[in-house]
Design an enzyme around this catalytic site. Sequence first.
Site, mmCIF file in Angstrom:
data_model
loop_
_atom_site.group_PDB
_atom_site.id
_atom_site.type_symbol
_atom_site.label_atom_id
_atom_site.label_comp_id
_atom_site.label_asym_id
_atom_site.label_seq_id
_atom_site.Cartn_x
_atom_site.Cartn_y
_atom_site.Cartn_z
ATOM 1 N N GLY A 185 5.567 2.184 -14.039
ATOM 2 C CA GLY A 185 5.331 3.013 -12.866
ATOM 3 C C GLY A 185 6.578 3.802 -12.485
ATOM 4 O O GLY A 185 7.680 3.245 -12.444
ATOM 5 N N THR A 198 2.239 -1.161 -0.615
ATOM 6 C CA THR A 198 0.863 -1.636 -0.769
ATOM 7 C C THR A 198 0.822 -2.743 -1.803
ATOM 8 O O THR A 198 0.130 -3.753 -1.634
ATOM 9 C CB THR A 198 -0.054 -0.477 -1.196
ATOM 10 O OG1 THR A 198 0.050 0.574 -0.232
ATOM 11 C CG2 THR A 198 -1.491 -0.941 -1.282
ATOM 12 N N VAL A 216 2.440 8.974 1.275
ATOM 13 C CA VAL A 216 3.372 9.859 0.587
ATOM 14 C C VAL A 216 4.656 9.898 1.406
ATOM 15 O O VAL A 216 4.637 10.243 2.595
ATOM 16 C CB VAL A 216 2.799 11.279 0.429
ATOM 17 C CG1 VAL A 216 3.857 12.226 -0.151
ATOM 18 C CG2 VAL A 216 1.558 11.261 -0.456
ATOM 19 N N LYS A 217 5.759 9.528 0.770
ATOM 20 C CA LYS A 217 7.067 9.548 1.441
ATOM 21 C C LYS A 217 7.912 10.655 0.825
ATOM 22 O O LYS A 217 7.835 10.888 -0.383
ATOM 23 C CB LYS A 217 7.754 8.188 1.273
ATOM 24 C CG LYS A 217 6.999 7.045 1.939
ATOM 25 C CD LYS A 217 7.549 5.696 1.562
ATOM 26 C CE LYS A 217 7.076 5.239 0.199
ATOM 27 N NZ LYS A 217 5.668 4.862 0.149
ATOM 28 N N ASP A 225 7.722 10.544 -3.074
ATOM 29 C CA ASP A 225 7.196 9.293 -3.605
ATOM 30 C C ASP A 225 5.753 9.166 -3.154
ATOM 31 O O ASP A 225 5.477 8.763 -2.017
ATOM 32 C CB ASP A 225 8.043 8.120 -3.100
ATOM 33 C CG ASP A 225 7.461 6.755 -3.456
ATOM 34 O OD1 ASP A 225 6.659 6.678 -4.397
ATOM 35 O OD2 ASP A 225 7.840 5.769 -2.774
ATOM 36 N N THR A 278 -0.978 4.381 -0.885
ATOM 37 C CA THR A 278 -1.622 4.709 0.385
ATOM 38 C C THR A 278 -0.897 5.784 1.176
ATOM 39 O O THR A 278 -1.500 6.418 2.044
ATOM 40 C CB THR A 278 -1.740 3.463 1.287
ATOM 41 O OG1 THR A 278 -0.432 2.925 1.509
ATOM 42 C CG2 THR A 278 -2.618 2.409 0.637
ATOM 43 N N ASP A 333 7.556 4.917 -9.694
ATOM 44 C CA ASP A 333 8.215 4.424 -8.491
ATOM 45 C C ASP A 333 9.127 3.240 -8.819
ATOM 46 O O ASP A 333 10.252 3.142 -8.306
ATOM 47 C CB ASP A 333 7.192 4.061 -7.417
ATOM 48 C CG ASP A 333 6.087 3.139 -7.904
ATOM 49 O OD1 ASP A 333 5.952 2.903 -9.128
ATOM 50 O OD2 ASP A 333 5.322 2.639 -7.048
ATOM 51 N N ARG A 334 8.670 2.358 -9.705
ATOM 52 C CA ARG A 334 9.516 1.233 -10.127
ATOM 53 C C ARG A 334 10.740 1.741 -10.892
ATOM 54 O O ARG A 334 11.854 1.249 -10.694
ATOM 55 C CB ARG A 334 8.722 0.266 -11.013
ATOM 56 C CG ARG A 334 7.609 -0.452 -10.294
ATOM 57 C CD ARG A 334 6.736 -1.223 -11.259
ATOM 58 N NE ARG A 334 7.406 -2.406 -11.796
ATOM 59 C CZ ARG A 334 6.923 -3.136 -12.796
ATOM 60 N NH1 ARG A 334 5.778 -2.784 -13.385
ATOM 61 N NH2 ARG A 334 7.577 -4.202 -13.223
#
Length: 250
Positions: free
Chosen positions: A93, A118, A13-14, A7, A11, A95-96
């Site tokens: 997005g 963020t 990176v996971k 992900d 800001t 991520d969403r």
Amino acid sequence: MTTLAIDAGNTRVKWGLFDQSGSLLEHGVCMHAELPNLRLPTAHEAMISNVAGSAIETQLKRSLINTAKIHWVTSQASACGVKNGYTKPETLGTDRWAALIAAWNIKHALCVVVNAGTAVTIDALTGDGEFIGGMILPGLDLMQQSLGLATAQLPTLCAPPTLDSSVFASNTADAIHAGALHAISGAVNQMTQALQIHSKQEPTVIISGGNADAIKEHLTSDVTKQVLIVDNLVLQGLYLLKNFTQSDSR
């Protein structure tokens, strides 16, 4: 067979390594500036959500040079039981999209899905798995920092100065922190009430992200009893999406 979910946010990176059954074996996080030194675990395939732009994509490719299958996730009209109600589904997005997929897999029920990074995203998922829309607002740190950057006399805060978030704050730093936190929790309250009216039943509120606990503590009591905090929600969704994504090595 292992799957590496990544992900790449605004800001940080996971990443998380999943086994074939979907259990999270290990996970980590790094700031964008630390990405060139990131050593990712070996995996059979990688699922990537990148909302951070092309420069981060290029660096991730270097880190994944020995990964045979790389999937750059795009938002779709439907996947994993979730229907994407965005006017242009592909513009949601990733991520969403992944967070919605994970939330549906967890509850299979009416949900408000909150991802607190963020930026804070607050999305509505109906009882039949349809994403009907949502809100985006600055995250807790970003909201506080913006006041310092855009005003002459207010401080720029990088983190909550104290644990005091009373609406009757007695100093400027606490007042900024309280304003940001109550703005976010108020938006979650508003979405929860609106979805309840829309669907005529109480939704579960699923919150993920570093500020999840702080947001939960400041929701109204009727909302708090329905809250579920889930770690690594986006990573879980990326793992679930692996069977719905075509290989793309770019």
